[in-house]
Design a protein around this motif. Structure first.
Motif, short mmCIF file in Angstrom:
data_model
loop_
_atom_site.label_atom_id
_atom_site.label_comp_id
_atom_site.label_asym_id
_atom_site.label_seq_id
_atom_site.Cartn_x
_atom_site.Cartn_y
_atom_site.Cartn_z
N HIS A 580 42.67 38.05 40.93
CA HIS A 580 43.90 38.77 40.58
C HIS A 580 44.82 37.85 39.78
O HIS A 580 44.86 36.63 40.02
N GLU A 582 47.89 37.06 39.68
CA GLU A 582 48.88 36.14 40.28
C GLU A 582 48.20 34.91 40.88
O GLU A 582 48.78 33.83 40.93
N LYS A 583 46.92 35.08 41.31
CA LYS A 583 46.20 33.93 41.85
C LYS A 583 45.86 32.95 40.73
O LYS A 583 45.94 31.73 40.90
N CYS A 608 49.97 42.95 45.37
CA CYS A 608 49.09 43.61 46.34
C CYS A 608 49.12 42.86 47.67
O CYS A 608 49.59 41.73 47.76
N CYS A 611 47.24 39.41 47.69
CA CYS A 611 47.92 38.32 46.99
C CYS A 611 49.16 37.88 47.76
O CYS A 611 49.50 36.70 47.80
ZN ZN Z 1 46.48 40.94 44.24
#
Ligand code: ZN
Ligand code: ZN
Length: 648
Positions: A580, A582-583, A608, A611
């Motif tokens: 994802h 943001e990761k 989400c 995350c």
């Molecule tokens: Zn996420």
């Protein structure tokens, strides 16, 4: 020097004829009144007044009282004002905002000529009374007086699209359709009414184009979101003043291209065009949208030297700092600001609210009221947001009902949205649903999304289904609705449900908006999509990601694969979840900043569940603060927990 005198008797027909046959410049005549000598020859010899002297005095009037004195003096001498003086009086009355005097003077004028008609039309459009201006225009025509270019440009100003179309045929009838000045007025009126097509047709047909007409067309494109056309035209323009740059920069800022707006601003500075307040407001808005603190801070120091920080600019600065995650800077601007209005207070209260500092938001709200400022509907959005982020149900209710009862402000959709958020957070979902169903206004997708998200967080499957079914049967479902519903099913292990939603999404052609995270390192913005490989440091980023996963596992993390919408095996789900955006941004932040540095990430969608859980753990593992702005609010992750209290 010719004698420019005027007899005291009402202006002779000769004088009128002389006056009205003068060709008037594009703007009403200034103080040059040398063409009245014909009138002097028909004088009775009783009173002689120097027209240009009086005209000069009228032009120099500093107050309505002075103007009234001159007018009174003219009347005292039994003078029916000369057309020029009449015109000047009428114009000055309107420029002092006294339309009533202008109208009564006009009403007492016999057989007004085209200039007087135009002046009274102009006076009305200046006051925003465009319908009334049209009535005067029609009256003028009924007296067989032909409009001139200035009449058209006056009556076109502020007119509706419908009137614009009618006036267009008048323009053709009176043969002004090749007059650049008049057609630019038409173009502007079409642009205002949103008829870009007609505006473009006019523009293309113009034999020559002035900077004004070019700017009008540019504004038309930019305002109505035709950004590419705007940019093409902008590039073609040989001469560009600050207005053109502003139109283009603001067009980008207002239509979701904040990065392009900042780039163009840099070009503007490179071209040695001096920005003004409007430029600054657009750029601050772009920085806020991007969550890009450094350019915003640079602009702040730039304008401190050059542009006066008034309430408008100050408020934009507060807004920018809040959106970029720096409440301290926002507060500093706020404290230094003089003559703060309610808009400035609203921005600061909202800043505290979206960051989850509810106590401070409430304190500011009380202070604002105590110094006698009346809250507006925006204040209530801010203060209800603060309640939502702290789970204050009864306080929320009492504020919500005080809006109407105490402040006579009718709650809007946004206020209902806040209430749904407050109730949803507290798990009172049926109550929230009832509130939405009984609203007098139509709920929008955002409101439904809030309610559905609350169902997801509280695992309320049946209510979630009921709402989603209602939305789909009423054609109200958005991509967000589908995604949340699918998550609700997945969390309950209802895979048939998940499959059903997925095929519904395919049928209705709804696509999930791609998630995108942005992180700023060393004044440079780095953007990541899910599974992104475009970054030059991709290799290091993915190595870091693996490292992160090892740390997470050791700290008891299990991936929350139910947030994955795709029909994949468990392992593939974990993979898709692991990348994802943001990761990826987080991993990049870890490899490119020194230990202990706060990591700031801006996400375009709601973060989400997985995350969110990862960020909480990562803040503990790395002993770093992580500040994340998602579509709804700020999350301050620190030592394993988040300021949102796991409700967002
Ligand atoms: Zn996420
Ligand atoms: Zn959070």
């Amino acid at each position: 020097m010719p004698a420019t005198t005027l007899c005291a008797t009402p202006s002779s027909p000769a004088a009128k004829k002389n006056w009205s046959s003068q060709s008037l410049q594009r703007t009403p005549p200034s103080s040059s009144v040398t063409h009245c000598s014909a009138a002097a020859s028909s004088s009775s010899g009783s009173h002689f007044l120097q027209v240009d002297r009086v005209a000069f005095l009228i032009d120099k009037c500093k107050s309505i009282n002075q103007l009234l004195q001159i007018h009174a003096a003219l009347l005292r001498h039994g003078l029916n004002p000369h057309p020029i003086l009449n015109f000047k009086l009428q114009r000055s009355y309107s420029s002092f905002g006294r339309l009533d005097y202008a109208v009564s003077l006009f009403d007492r004028t016999d057989n007004p000529n085209v200039f007087l008609w135009t002046a009274i039309i102009h006076a009305h459009t200046q006051c925003g009374l465009s319908e009334q201006a049209l009535v005067y225009y029609a009256q003028m025509l009924s007296q067989s007086i032909q409009p001139n270019a200035f009449t058209f440009s006056s009556v076109l100003r502020g007119c509706s699209l419908e009137s614009c179309r009618a006036l267009h045929s008048q323009v053709i009838k009176f043969r002004f359709d090749s007059d650049l000045y008049v057609t630019t007025g038409l173009l502007d009126a079409y642009a205002r009414g949103g008829d870009v097509m007609s505006a473009k047709q006019l523009f293309d047909a113009m034999p020559e184009k002035s900077l004004v007409s070019l700017t009008a067309m540019l504004t038309c494109y930019a305002k109505h979101g035709q950004i590419e056309e705007a940019r093409l035209l902008f590039e073609e323009m040989e001469e560009k003043d600050v207005v053109c740059w502003n139109v283009m920069i603001d067009g980008y800022a207002q239509h979701g291209y904040p990065r392009e707006s900042l780039l163009l601003f840099r070009q503007m500075l490179g071209a040695k065009v001096k920005p003004n307040e409007i430029t600054v407001l657009s750029i601050l808005s772009s920085c806020g949208q991007l969550g890009s603190l450094e350019p915003g801070r640079w602009l702040h120091s730039y304008i401190e030297n050059d542009i006066q920080i008034n309430v408008r600019v100050g408020t934009a600065l507060i807004d920018m700092y809040c959106k970029c995650g720096s409440l301290d800077d926002a507060r500093k601007v706020f404290d230094e600001m003089r003559d703060k209005d309610v808009v400035a207070w609203n921005s600061m209260i909202m800043g505290y609210a979206i960051h989850g500092f509810s106590e401070e938001a409430f304190r500011m709200f009380d202070t604002m009221c105590s110094i006698g400022l009346l809250p507006t509907d925006i204040t209530f959005i801010a203060i209800l947001t603060a309640c939502g982020h702290s789970g204050l149900v009864s306080k929320g209710w009492s504020i919500f009902s005080s809006m109407k009862n105490e402040y006579e402000i009718e709650p809007k959709i946004e206020h209902f949205g806040c209430m749904v958020n407050i109730l949803g957070r507290a798990g009172r979902l049926q109550k929230a649903y009832d509130l939405v169903r009984n609203m007098k206004i139509d709920p929008d997708p955002v409101l439904w999304g809030t309610l559905l998200w609350a169902c997801r967080l509280h695992n309320e499957v049946s209510l979630g289904e009921e709402i989603a079914e209602f939305l789909m049967s009423h054609d109200l479902a958005s991509s967000g609705t589908y995604v949340i519903l699918s998550n609700i099913y997945a969390a309950a292990g209802n895979w048939d449900g998940v499959a059903k939603v997925r095929s519904l999404m395919k049928e209705s052609g709804v696509e999930k908006e791609p998630g995108c995270s942005v992180i700023e390192v060393d004044n440079k913005v780095h953007e990541f999509l899910a599974g992104d490989l475009r970054h030059p440091k991709s290799k290091e980023i993915y190595l870091m990601l693996e490292e992160m996963n090892r740390w997470l596992e050791m700290n008891g993390y299990t991936p929350q694969t139910d947030v994955v919408l795709h029909d994949l095996g468990e392992q593939q789900k974990q993979l898709s979840l692991g990348v994802h955006s943001e990761k990826l941004a987080m991993a990049f932040g870890l490899i490119s900043t020194r230990g202990g540095t706060t990591i700031k990430i801006v996400k375009n969608l709601r973060v989400c569940l997985d995350c969110h859980a990862v960020m909480k753990l990562m803040s503990k593992i790395t002993k770093r603060k992580i500040i994340m702005r998602d579509r709804n609010r700020f999350h301050h992750f620190e030592n394993g927990s988040c300021s949102c209290g796991d409700f967002w």
